[in-house]
Design a protein around this motif. Structure first.
Motif, PDB file in Angstrom:
ATOM      1  N   LYS A  58       1.750  -0.598  -6.969  1.00  0.00           N
ATOM      2  CA  LYS A  58       2.249   0.748  -6.964  1.00  0.00           C
ATOM      3  C   LYS A  58       2.926   1.015  -8.364  1.00  0.00           C
ATOM      4  CE  LYS A  58       3.575   0.616  -2.239  1.00  0.00           C
ATOM      5  NZ  LYS A  58       3.279   2.020  -1.626  1.00  0.00           N
ATOM      6  N   SER A  59       3.358   0.498  -9.530  1.00  0.00           N
ATOM      7  CA  SER A  59       3.987   1.207 -10.029  1.00  0.00           C
ATOM      8  C   SER A  59       2.385   1.105 -10.930  1.00  0.00           C
ATOM      9  CB  SER A  59       4.879  -0.259 -10.786  1.00  0.00           C
ATOM     10  OG  SER A  59       3.830  -1.505 -11.436  1.00  0.00           O
ATOM     11  N   ALA A  60       1.278   1.175 -11.030  1.00  0.00           N
ATOM     12  CA  ALA A  60       0.277   1.381 -12.029  1.00  0.00           C
ATOM     13  C   ALA A  60       0.433   2.796 -12.234  1.00  0.00           C
ATOM     14  CB  ALA A  60      -1.056   1.462 -10.916  1.00  0.00           C
ATOM     15  N   ASN A  61       0.164   3.120 -12.805  1.00  0.00           N
ATOM     16  CA  ASN A  61       0.574   4.674 -13.647  1.00  0.00           C
ATOM     17  C   ASN A  61      -1.176   5.416 -13.894  1.00  0.00           C
ATOM     18  OD1 ASN A  61       0.418   6.633 -15.680  1.00  0.00           O
ATOM     19  ND2 ASN A  61       0.968   5.820 -17.953  1.00  0.00           N
ATOM     20  N   LEU A  62      -0.793   5.759 -12.225  1.00  0.00           N
ATOM     21  CA  LEU A  62      -1.600   5.977 -11.655  1.00  0.00           C
ATOM     22  C   LEU A  62      -0.956   7.475 -11.038  1.00  0.00           C
ATOM     23  CD1 LEU A  62      -5.205   6.177 -11.079  1.00  0.00           C
ATOM     24  CD2 LEU A  62      -3.864   4.820  -8.495  1.00  0.00           C
ATOM     25  N   ASN A  63      -1.095   8.712 -11.106  1.00  0.00           N
ATOM     26  CA  ASN A  63      -0.946   9.741 -10.181  1.00  0.00           C
ATOM     27  C   ASN A  63      -1.753  10.771  -9.351  1.00  0.00           C
ATOM     28  OD1 ASN A  63       0.658  10.713 -12.968  1.00  0.00           O
ATOM     29  ND2 ASN A  63      -1.213  12.111 -13.285  1.00  0.00           N
ATOM     30  N   TRP A  64      -0.891  11.330  -8.082  1.00  0.00           N
ATOM     31  CA  TRP A  64      -1.242  11.457  -6.917  1.00  0.00           C
ATOM     32  C   TRP A  64      -1.977   9.945  -5.913  1.00  0.00           C
ATOM     33  CZ3 TRP A  64       1.348  15.467  -8.335  1.00  0.00           C
ATOM     34  CH2 TRP A  64       0.361  15.858  -9.306  1.00  0.00           C
ATOM     35  N   VAL A  65      -1.709   8.961  -6.129  1.00  0.00           N
ATOM     36  CA  VAL A  65      -2.252   7.720  -4.741  1.00  0.00           C
ATOM     37  C   VAL A  65      -1.559   6.824  -4.757  1.00  0.00           C
ATOM     38  CG1 VAL A  65      -4.230   6.216  -5.276  1.00  0.00           C
ATOM     39  CG2 VAL A  65      -4.943   8.278  -6.552  1.00  0.00           C
ATOM     40  N   ARG A  66      -1.128   6.517  -3.874  1.00  0.00           N
ATOM     41  CA  ARG A  66       0.130   6.101  -3.708  1.00  0.00           C
ATOM     42  C   ARG A  66       0.099   4.479  -3.240  1.00  0.00           C
ATOM     43  NH1 ARG A  66       4.136   8.706   1.307  1.00  0.00           N
ATOM     44  NH2 ARG A  66       1.716   8.733   1.641  1.00  0.00           N
ATOM     45  N   GLU A  67      -1.112   4.303  -2.763  1.00  0.00           N
ATOM     46  CA  GLU A  67      -1.820   3.084  -2.208  1.00  0.00           C
ATOM     47  C   GLU A  67      -3.639   3.140  -2.160  1.00  0.00           C
ATOM     48  OE1 GLU A  67      -0.636  -0.304  -1.059  1.00  0.00           O
ATOM     49  OE2 GLU A  67       0.926   1.113  -0.161  1.00  0.00           O
ATOM     50  N   PHE A  89       2.031  13.479  -3.019  1.00  0.00           N
ATOM     51  CA  PHE A  89       2.806  13.835  -4.215  1.00  0.00           C
ATOM     52  C   PHE A  89       3.497  12.988  -4.635  1.00  0.00           C
ATOM     53  CE2 PHE A  89       1.431  18.121  -2.974  1.00  0.00           C
ATOM     54  CZ  PHE A  89      -0.019  18.270  -4.110  1.00  0.00           C
ATOM     55  N   ARG A  90       3.813  12.240  -3.825  1.00  0.00           N
ATOM     56  CA  ARG A  90       5.344  10.822  -4.286  1.00  0.00           C
ATOM     57  C   ARG A  90       4.735   9.453  -3.741  1.00  0.00           C
ATOM     58  NH1 ARG A  90      10.007  12.466  -1.800  1.00  0.00           N
ATOM     59  NH2 ARG A  90       9.196  12.860  -0.332  1.00  0.00           N
ATOM     60  N   LYS A  91       5.481   8.579  -4.503  1.00  0.00           N
ATOM     61  CA  LYS A  91       4.583   6.765  -3.883  1.00  0.00           C
ATOM     62  C   LYS A  91       6.002   6.681  -3.158  1.00  0.00           C
ATOM     63  CE  LYS A  91       1.770   6.001  -8.140  1.00  0.00           C
ATOM     64  NZ  LYS A  91       1.892   5.362  -9.367  1.00  0.00           N
ATOM     65  N   LYS A  92       6.578   7.142  -2.979  1.00  0.00           N
ATOM     66  CA  LYS A  92       8.246   6.327  -1.656  1.00  0.00           C
ATOM     67  C   LYS A  92       6.959   7.224  -0.381  1.00  0.00           C
ATOM     68  CE  LYS A  92      12.425   8.825  -4.356  1.00  0.00           C
ATOM     69  NZ  LYS A  92      13.428   9.250  -3.976  1.00  0.00           N
ATOM     70  N   GLU A  93       7.450   5.591   0.193  1.00  0.00           N
ATOM     71  CA  GLU A  93       7.425   5.397   1.198  1.00  0.00           C
ATOM     72  C   GLU A  93       7.083   6.216   2.952  1.00  0.00           C
ATOM     73  OE1 GLU A  93       7.820   1.544   3.522  1.00  0.00           O
ATOM     74  OE2 GLU A  93       7.507   0.195   1.436  1.00  0.00           O
ATOM     75  N   GLU A  94       8.714   7.213   2.345  1.00  0.00           N
ATOM     76  CA  GLU A  94       8.191   7.954   3.123  1.00  0.00           C
ATOM     77  C   GLU A  94       8.067   9.646   2.939  1.00  0.00           C
ATOM     78  OE1 GLU A  94      12.343   8.216   0.809  1.00  0.00           O
ATOM     79  OE2 GLU A  94      11.221   6.831   1.819  1.00  0.00           O
ATOM     80  N   ALA A  95       7.260   9.139   1.955  1.00  0.00           N
ATOM     81  CA  ALA A  95       6.344  10.587   1.410  1.00  0.00           C
ATOM     82  C   ALA A  95       5.028  10.861   2.149  1.00  0.00           C
ATOM     83  CB  ALA A  95       5.611  10.421   0.193  1.00  0.00           C
ATOM     84  N   GLN A  96       5.146  12.507   2.352  1.00  0.00           N
ATOM     85  CA  GLN A  96       3.455  12.967   2.998  1.00  0.00           C
ATOM     86  C   GLN A  96       2.139  12.597   2.242  1.00  0.00           C
ATOM     87  OE1 GLN A  96       5.921  14.780   1.949  1.00  0.00           O
ATOM     88  NE2 GLN A  96       7.429  15.527   3.342  1.00  0.00           N
ATOM     89  N   GLY A  97       1.194  12.085   2.609  1.00  0.00           N
ATOM     90  CA  GLY A  97       0.481  12.525   1.923  1.00  0.00           C
ATOM     91  C   GLY A  97      -1.257  12.530   2.736  1.00  0.00           C
ATOM     92  N   ILE A  98      -2.186  11.681   2.986  1.00  0.00           N
ATOM     93  CA  ILE A  98      -3.437  11.749   3.240  1.00  0.00           C
ATOM     94  C   ILE A  98      -4.337  10.653   2.645  1.00  0.00           C
ATOM     95  CG2 ILE A  98      -6.040  12.925   3.147  1.00  0.00           C
ATOM     96  CD1 ILE A  98      -4.408  15.911   3.130  1.00  0.00           C
ATOM     97  N   TYR A  99      -5.003  10.385   3.798  1.00  0.00           N
ATOM     98  CA  TYR A  99      -5.684   8.859   3.458  1.00  0.00           C
ATOM     99  C   TYR A  99      -7.065   9.700   3.444  1.00  0.00           C
ATOM    100  CZ  TYR A  99      -2.240   5.752   5.441  1.00  0.00           C
ATOM    101  OH  TYR A  99      -1.025   5.523   6.061  1.00  0.00           O
ATOM    102  N   GLY A 100      -7.859   8.798   2.185  1.00  0.00           N
ATOM    103  CA  GLY A 100      -9.512   9.529   1.865  1.00  0.00           C
ATOM    104  C   GLY A 100      -9.764   7.213   2.522  1.00  0.00           C
TER     105      GLY A 100
END
Length: 830
Positions: free
Chosen positions: A312-321, A349-360
């Motif tokens: 989770k701490s990887a220097n990677l933008n826009w990807v939470r998992e 946009f954020r890596k927090k667990e409650e943040a919104q996102g999209i799975y691919g």
């Protein structure tokens, strides 16, 4: 990342398929999170690993009543579940007391010495094998691929929000991820079935697409191809695994012991093969690494199963998992063939667990392997029509027979749900907004208005400039396209325009005829390798803000007609006939030239050039991936493949009142390089020479940059036309370390900044004959002593911005030379 949608969290327990679910966090006696702890349903092989914050989520289709929690150095703890769904557990693990016989306890940082897991890892290196199919002369297999795109983290307030009014029915298809525990809503699925043929002796491979089925939108091939490129093929035995244009260190690599901790956890039979289970996790934060485990056979030392989850701490933008599973089957007790590959990414946009996102998500299944059945070489080189209607319109019974994995209830429902959704007016509005942000064009029936981002501009000749344009667009497979624009400058009070058309005559060879005309103001010294694109326009002539006076502009009237063909994959041949007139666009800039007859200066001076030209060019881009089968294609993997360009131009004097007779040769080589864990290097080499006597407008100005934007392949500290040449050679190098240095500095580590260095140099020369033609207000000077610059930059500022600090290396004595400058650019990169 233009497809990310803001959504929150909700569970629909009435439609969930899993029978047992559990989630929570694991801590030690001091309240500190226990990262990478093992969580497993008792008496089963179903388990997971806690993340860096000690959080976990686990589910199963079976009913289980007990969960076991363990980690080396701690006592195993078992919890009895009172119900099938148990969330927000807090598990406290107690440290394990050392026994009398001094057992070795591993916790935190693992030793590289006397570690049985690393001994096994060395066995893997010694017996490293290529992909199983590479062990045979020829091979063939079936390949089924399913791509899915899901909205995740949904709650009741979102369902009731006005944005989804009239679309509430879509939430009937929600499900829960067995990786993250988040609720998600499938929004489209793409299925593809192919036959893959390969010949290791001929070093050829061919994939024949036999069926493709889309849900969602009819024209989503670009998005599908983009996702496929993000989830490019990889080999877990490689030292580095490339995802999202980043190089992650593989846990099986020879450099793995420097970045991972390894623990031998268990041994057991896996499909009648005795295997060792090894857990691995990162030694440091912020690096491009994974956590997970793998099972390795005790005799062949080949991987039987492996799970990889990006740190989770990887220097990677826009990807939470990022989560990967691979499974292998055994052939002849020695060769392991891949049978299943699962790749899931959680974009946010954020890596927090409650943040919104999209799975691919991509699931690839392999079956029906056959070996040593040769095919003729022409089978691999033979071309077929790349777009076949029947392939994209297979009946249901085709998919029932060839699906290697059945769709679940929710996936089946997506097809029906999206057919209904496309009829909802509000959804069409939302789709149009997203389409404008993604493509830059606003769709009106079969015509696109845009690009919307180039409506406004400014330069010294036109002052404030307004530009409106558009193109025909029925689908991405259009055989023809018309495009045009109109522009007006409020300073020169002149109207400009451009119009072009192209038609695809043959789809197999991609034989295209094209032509057009443009009257505009142009910065002709913005690049070395010339372009005859009739609608092309450089940033240099339309930037709203510039350094100094950007007045060295030219009025151009360009007409072109030509043919292009692709005789083989990624190899393009183009023949273009053009006619242009060139004249200075401002009173402070002159392109005047002297008139010579039979080598004698007549004393006459002209301020306009009329020049017909024939150009033959060759462009080779191996590894380029495109989407669409029409006259225009979308490049999917921009910046990831090399480019080789060779062009020959012939100026025609006397034809259509042409002023000059000359020949020009130009060559360009662009190569991106992934340098393992050290980042990514971009390199460009350009060379060129003009034979014959030509004036300023037909020479090669060394491309300066008077904007505040960082423009690759230009020289940031040069003014336009500061150097002029007819012979040149330039090199550009730019290396992005991806944060490898900053991540070791504690105070700025969390900012995930990325360090960039650059070097650029150019040699140029100009003949005395061309100097003699000069009647302009530009003093000809070439960088015979090799002009050079260097730069250092900081990228990923607020995840979208980059600053470069540019330093001029020499020629500081030139009038108004700029020894130092700062440029920047917006970047949406992973």
């Amino acid at each position: 990342m233009k497809h990310l949608i803001a959504l929150l969290f909700l569970f629909f327990t009435t439609i969930l398929l899993a029978q047992t679910k559990v989630s929570g966090e694991i801590k030690d006696e001091f309240g500190e999170p226990v990262a990478f702890a093992n969580v497993i349903f008792k008496d089963s092989n179903e388990g997971t690993i806690s993340n860096e914050e000690g959080r976990f989520y686990l589910e199963s289709d079976e009913n289980y009543s007990t969960v076991a929690f363990s980690f080396v150095g701690y006592q195993t703890k078992e919890i009895t579940l009172g119900q099938r769904t148990t969330y927000k557990l807090v598990i406290v693990l107690e440290e394990e007391a050392s026994s009398l016989d001094e057992v070795v306890v591993y916790s935190g940082k693992q030793s590289k010495k006397n570690n049985p897991a690393i001994d096994i890892l060395r066995k893997i290196w010694e017996n490293r094998r290529e992909n199983g199919v590479k062990k045979f002369k020829q091979y063939t297999y079936d390949k089924y691929e399913k791509l899915e795109f899901d909205i995740n983290t949904i709650d009741s307030s979102l369902i009731k929000s006005k944005i989804f009014k009239g679309m509430e029915f879509i939430f009937d298809q929600t499900d829960t991820s067995n990786i993250t525990g988040n609720t998600y809503l499938p929004i489209f699925i793409n299925e593809a079935f192919s036959k893959v043929y390969g010949d290791n002796l001929l070093k050829e491979e061919k994939e024949v697409l036999e069926g493709n089925k889309n849900s969602g939108f009819d024209n989503n091939n670009t998005l599908i191809a983009y996702l496929k490129d993000l989830y490019s093929e990889y080999d877990v035995y490689d030292n580095y695994l490339k995802f999202f244009d980043k190089a992650f260190t593989s846990p099986l690599s020879r450099t793995g012991i420097d970045v991972y901790n390894y623990v031998l956890l268990d041994s057991a039979y896996r499909d009648n093969k005795w295997c060792y289970n090894i857990v691995y996790y990162p030694r440091r934060k912020n690096e491009l690494t994974f956590k997970g485990d793998f099972w390795v056979n005790d005799s062949t030392w080949a991987i039987k199963e492996i799970n990889l989850q990006a740190s989770k701490s990887a220097n990677l933008n826009w990807v939470r998992e990022v989560y990967i599973e691979q499974e292998f089957d055994v052939l002849n007790d020695s060769i392991f063939l891949i049978t299943r590959d699962y790749f899931m990414s959680d974009f946010s946009f954020r890596k927090k667990e409650e943040a919104q996102g999209i799975y691919g998500k991509r699931t690839t299944l392999y079956n029906n392997y056959a070996f040593d059945v040769p095919k003729e070489k022409k089978f691999y080189s033979g071309q077929v029509d790349p777009y076949q209607y029947e392939v994209y319109n297979r009946p249901d019974d085709f998919w029932e027979e060839r699906r290697l994995e059945n769709l679940n209830k929710d996936e089946k429902g997506v097809y029906k749900m999206l057919d209904t959704l496309k009829t909802v007016r509000r959804f069409k509005t939302l789709y149009n907004v997203g389409s404008v942000l993604a493509s830059g064009y606003y769709e009106v029936n079969n015509f696109d208005i845009g690009p919307v981002f180039s409506i406004f501009g400014f330069n010294e000749a036109e002052g404030m400039r307004i530009r409106l344009g558009g193109r025909t667009y029925f689908s991405q497979n259009d055989r023809w396209r018309l495009e045009g624009f109109g522009a007006y400058g409020f300073k020169d009070n002149r109207f400009k325009y451009g119009i072009s058309g192209k038609y695809l005559l043959d789809r197999k060879s991609r034989l295209i005829v094209f032509g057009g005309n443009r009257r505009d103001v142009e910065q002709t010294g913005a690049s070395l390798t010339n372009s005859t694109d009739v609608l092309g326009r450089s940033l240099a002539s339309s930037s709203l803000v510039s350094v100094g006076a950007n007045d060295r502009l030219t009025r151009i009237n360009l007409s072109t007609f030509g043919l292009e063909v692709e005789p083989s994959k990624d190899f393009n041949v183009r023949l273009t006939a053009s006619y242009r007139t060139l004249k200075s666009a401002t009173e402070t800039f002159s392109i005047n030239y002297k008139v010579f007859e039979d080598g004698v200066d007549t004393g006459a001076v002209r301020d306009e050039i009329k020049q017909p030209e024939i150009e033959l060019s060759f462009n080779y881009t191996p590894g380029r991936k495109t989407s669409g089968y029409g006259v225009e294609r979308t490049v999917i993997n921009t910046g990831q493949f090399p480019t080789f360009f060779l062009g020959y131009s012939k100026g025609l004097k006397g034809i259509m009142n042409g002023d000059f007779d000359y020949e020009r040769l130009q060559a360009l080589y662009v190569q991106p390089w992934n340098i393992g864990g050290l980042g990514r290097l971009y390199s460009t080499v350009e060379v060129g020479k003009t034979f014959g006597q030509v004036p300023l407008s037909l020479l090669n100005p060394i491309p300066g940059n008077q904007t505040y934007f960082s423009v690759y392949n230009s020289f940031s500290q040069l003014d336009y036309y500061e150097f002029v040449s007819d012979t040149y050679a330039s090199v550009h190098l730019q290396h992005n370390f991806g944060g490898r240095i900053f991540q070791r500095i504690p105070l700025i580590r969390k900012l995930n900044l990325r360090e960039i260095i650059g070097f650029r140099a150019v040699y140029g020369d100009i003949s005395e004959e061309n100097i003699a033609l000069n009647a302009s207000n530009i003093v000809y000077k070439s960088p015979e002593d090799i002009y050079w610059e260097w730069s250092v930059g900081v990228g990923n500022i607020f995840k979208i911005f980059r600053l470069d600090f540019n330093f001029r290396g020499n020629y500081l004595e030139n009038p108004e030379a700029r020894p130092f400058g700062v440029t920047g650019t917006f970047q949406f990169v992973f």
